[in-house]
Design a protein around this motif. Structure first.
Motif: not given
Length: 124
Positions: A43-48, A64-67, A83-86
């Motif tokens: 897969k392509e690299r995606e922004g986090v 990832v918003k909120g986590r 990074m939480t709630s992984l």
């Protein structure tokens, strides 16, 4: 010499937390935007997440918003990704990147410099 040196990551269970660090040197850190990206095989690299070092603005992907929380330490020229709630779908190699100017840019192709990457694995 421009360097982005990453640390952190590893293996965690679902719902756990991890922190990534990206230490920058060799360029005017405060003029750049630092972004976190991730990539899985095939897969392509995606922004986090991104943070502008010029005005402190931030961006998060919807997944990832909120986590996840991005922050920076001026004294250490370091950007962090807490990074939480992984979730298992967060499993990837995570990269930090730097781009001038210091505005929010979420497309990896535009970034100038990259860290070495670090594996994050979330087990279910």
């Amino acid at each position: 010499e421009v360097q982005l040196v990453q640390s952190g990551g590893g293996l965690v269970q679902v719902g756990g937390s991890l922190s990534l660090s990206c230490a920058a040197s060799g360029f005017p850190f405060n003029d750049y935007t630092i972004g976190w990206f991730r990539q899985v095989p095939g897969k392509e690299r995606e922004g986090v997440s991104c943070i502008s070092r010029t005005d402190g603005s931030t961006w998060y992907s919807d997944t990832v918003k909120g986590r996840f929380t991005i922050s920076s330490d001026n004294a250490k020229n370091t950007v962090y990704l807490q990074m939480t709630s992984l979730k298992p779908e967060d499993t990837a190699v995570y990269y930090c990147g730097a781009i001038l100017p210091g505005v929010i840019i979420t497309t990896p192709e535009q970034y100038d410099y990259w860290g070495q990457g670090t594996q994050v694995t979330v087990s279910s």
